[in-house]
Design an enzyme around this catalytic site. Structure first.
Site, mmCIF file in Angstrom:
data_model
loop_
_atom_site.group_PDB
_atom_site.id
_atom_site.type_symbol
_atom_site.label_atom_id
_atom_site.label_comp_id
_atom_site.label_asym_id
_atom_site.label_seq_id
_atom_site.Cartn_x
_atom_site.Cartn_y
_atom_site.Cartn_z
ATOM 1 N N ASP A 35 0.857 -1.171 0.000
ATOM 2 C CA ASP A 35 0.000 0.000 0.000
ATOM 3 C C ASP A 35 0.902 1.233 0.000
ATOM 4 O O ASP A 35 2.010 1.200 0.545
ATOM 5 C CB ASP A 35 -0.881 -0.008 1.259
ATOM 6 C CG ASP A 35 -2.152 0.800 1.086
ATOM 7 O OD1 ASP A 35 -3.247 0.217 1.155
ATOM 8 O OD2 ASP A 35 -2.051 2.032 0.865
ATOM 9 N N ASN A 92 -9.133 1.283 -3.696
ATOM 10 C CA ASN A 92 -10.472 1.831 -3.545
ATOM 11 C C ASN A 92 -11.024 2.371 -4.867
ATOM 12 O O ASN A 92 -10.281 2.896 -5.693
ATOM 13 C CB ASN A 92 -10.497 2.905 -2.448
ATOM 14 C CG ASN A 92 -9.218 3.709 -2.386
ATOM 15 O OD1 ASN A 92 -8.152 3.244 -2.788
ATOM 16 N ND2 ASN A 92 -9.314 4.919 -1.913
ATOM 17 N N CYS A 277 -20.320 -0.367 0.116
ATOM 18 C CA CYS A 277 -20.654 -1.033 -1.153
ATOM 19 C C CYS A 277 -22.020 -0.729 -1.724
ATOM 20 O O CYS A 277 -22.136 -0.408 -2.900
ATOM 21 C CB CYS A 277 -20.533 -2.540 -0.972
ATOM 22 S SG CYS A 277 -18.833 -3.062 -0.840
#
Ligand code: UDX
Ligand code: ADP
Length: 463
Positions: A35, A92, A277
């Site tokens: 990340d 994301n 979501c």
């Protein structure tokens, strides 16, 4: 292809738990999660497993077992890409906040950046797996970038959507209802699919691993979330009708849920669904339908969101109305801020919108959530940009102790269904509150009759 190294780009809610379970179940494969966010990676590497950045029951034990053995968290994105045979993309994909498709389409900026980075670094053939929820035909875009900017190596793109739900992520990963893998119909595509099937087959029965073409896989993910959200909006629509007619939505849900064609799950009326979501995926579906000129399809699904927004607003308006049409300077205690129990995630939580409405009415909101910090609560409200940050900070009082949070309150609103709320000493809470003492149960988790006996004025959803 014999798989010895997997890399996952994105150490978030999807990438972290998924890779931890793959590593636990496949000790022969080295799994590296990378990340750009150094703080997040440091937290994943924290010696104290209580500090890993995602709270999921059972996750700490799995990370504890695999980390340092064959599970690694790192900021060295390029190195991990270079070494891996399979690269998962788990970054994301928020709803776009600018330009064409603003407020609806998924922002694929981070996905594209990943694809370009993979293309730049890869020196041998790779399988690239889309794990993030993506619009249909994203695989095609990723492929085009990889093929046109790469070093002439072969890439196979697979779609392998994640169906895990927060709070039960570990169980959902260990015992999934199904694993879905979409890929190219060519021989190379089928080979790539089989390679990924073999990874999952280390712990998932093969009859639960479905393989499809890549478009079906991408669309199935959006469809599953749209159907689940639609059930909640459907029962929430009935909850309002129940309140007017004297029916009880819990009884209605039970009665229809026993019909095996309908089934009992996802029929719990609530203050509205949240999470990262449902809303995002439906908006995305609506946008895709519109972009093909399918306006009736788009309107049909948009109604699920409209109903959900209405349910949140209806909850806050009812609080104001019941408290004699004013909540100005009144203390209203929120039990729960997370979008559902057993998670510290607050994305799109109904609590944020209900609080925003009540702060507009000058209420003071006292919040107790077992897993959510004050910093997070204020960040959620500031993100709405409804008012200055200092005004949010003045309106929110947060507490580490539920009894303190409820002291002197005019009303309590239950926003999250944490199990502990039903266990509280409600007599003690009643004694410490302003009278009349109101409870607005946005999750129908408290025993209304018991509370009424104590003296509370209790209102659930849909009864
Ligand atoms: C969802 C999907 O379930 C999962 O398969 C997908 O991969 C990601 O999105 P999640 O957002 O983690 O998972 O939570 P979910 O359990 O689906 O709940 C979503 C929201 O609906 C929560 O706010 C929850 O409280 C609410 N909900 C759920 C209801 O209001 N009533 C119900 O009956 C069920
Ligand atoms: P999800 O719920 O989909 O897992 P999160 O926001 O929790 O989403 O996690 C996505 C993670 O992906 C973030 O931690 C973000 O820093 C990371 N990320 C985004 N783009 C990149 C990139 N190009 N390289 C590495 N990490 C990235």
């Amino acid at each position: 292809m014999k798989i010895t190294k997997i890399c996952c780009i994105g150490a978030g809610y999807v990438g972290g738990p998924t890779m931890a379970v793959i590593a636990q179940k496949c000790p022969h494969i080295q799994v590296t999660v990378v990340d750009l966010n150094a703080e997040r990676i440091a937290a994943w590497n924290d010696e104290d497993l209580n500090n890993i950045p995602i709270y999921e029951p059972g996750l700490d034990a799995i990370v504890g077992e695999a980390r340092g053995r064959n599970l690694f968290f790192s900021t060295e994105v390029e190195k991990a890409i270079d070494e891996a045979q399979i690269i998962f993309i788990s970054v994301n994909t928020p709803t776009k906040t600018y330009g064409k498709g603003k407020g609806m389409a998924a922002d694929l900026k981070y996905i594209e950046l990943c694809a370009r980075q993979i293309a730049k670094i890869a020196k041998d053939d790779k399988i690239v797996v889309e794990k993030s929820t993506l619009p249909v035909r994203t695989a095609e875009a990723i492929k085009s970038i990889l093929d046109n900017t790469g070093n002439g190596v072969q890439f196979q793109i697979l779609s392998n959507p994640e169906f895990l739900a927060e709070g039960t992520a570990v169980q959902d990963l260990l015992n999934p209802d199904r694993i879905l893998i979409g890929g190219d119909t060519t021989a190379e595509g089928q080979e790539a699919i089989q390679t990924l099937v073999d990874v999952y087959a280390n712990w998932v029965p093969v009859d639960k691993i479905l393989t499809t073409n890549v478009w079906s896989s991408e669309l199935s993910k959006l469809t599953a979330n749209a159907f689940l959200a639609q059930r909640i909006s459907s029962i929430n629509a009935m909850s309002e009708l129940c309140e007017k007619t004297g029916a009880d939505v819990n009884e209605v849900a039970r009665a229809i849920g026993m019909d095996s064609r309908i089934g009992p799950k996802f029929l719990k009326a609530s203050v509205g669904f949240g999470g990262s979501c449902f809303q995002k995926d439906i908006l995305n579906l609506v946008y895709i339908a519109k972009s093909y000129g399918l306006n009736e399809v788009a309107d049909y699904w948009e109604q699920v969101i409209i109903m959900n927004d209405h349910q949140k607003r209806r909850f806050s308006s009812n609080i104001v109305q019941t408290l004699y049409n004013t909540v100005s300077d009144k203390k209203i205690t929120f039990l729960g801020w997370a979008f559902k129990k057993d998670t510290n995630d607050t994305r799109e939580s109904a609590a944020i919108y209900v609080a925003d409405d009540l702060i507009n009415e000058n209420a003071k909101i006292a919040v107790y959530d077992p897993k959510v910090s004050r910093k997070k609560i204020l960040a959620d409200l500031d993100y709405l940009e409804s008012r200055k940050a200092e005004n949010n900070a003045n309106a929110i009082l947060s507490f580490e102790d539920p009894y303190e949070a409820c002291k002197e309150a005019h009303a309590i609103a239950v926003l999250t269904e944490w199990d502990e709320f039903a266990q509280y000493d409600w007599q003690r809470i009643y004694d410490s509150m302003q009278k009349p003492a109101f409870v607005f149960d946005g999750r129908n988790v408290l025993e209304g009759a018991v509370l009424e006996k104590i003296g509370f004025i209790y209102q659930g959803i849909g009864s």
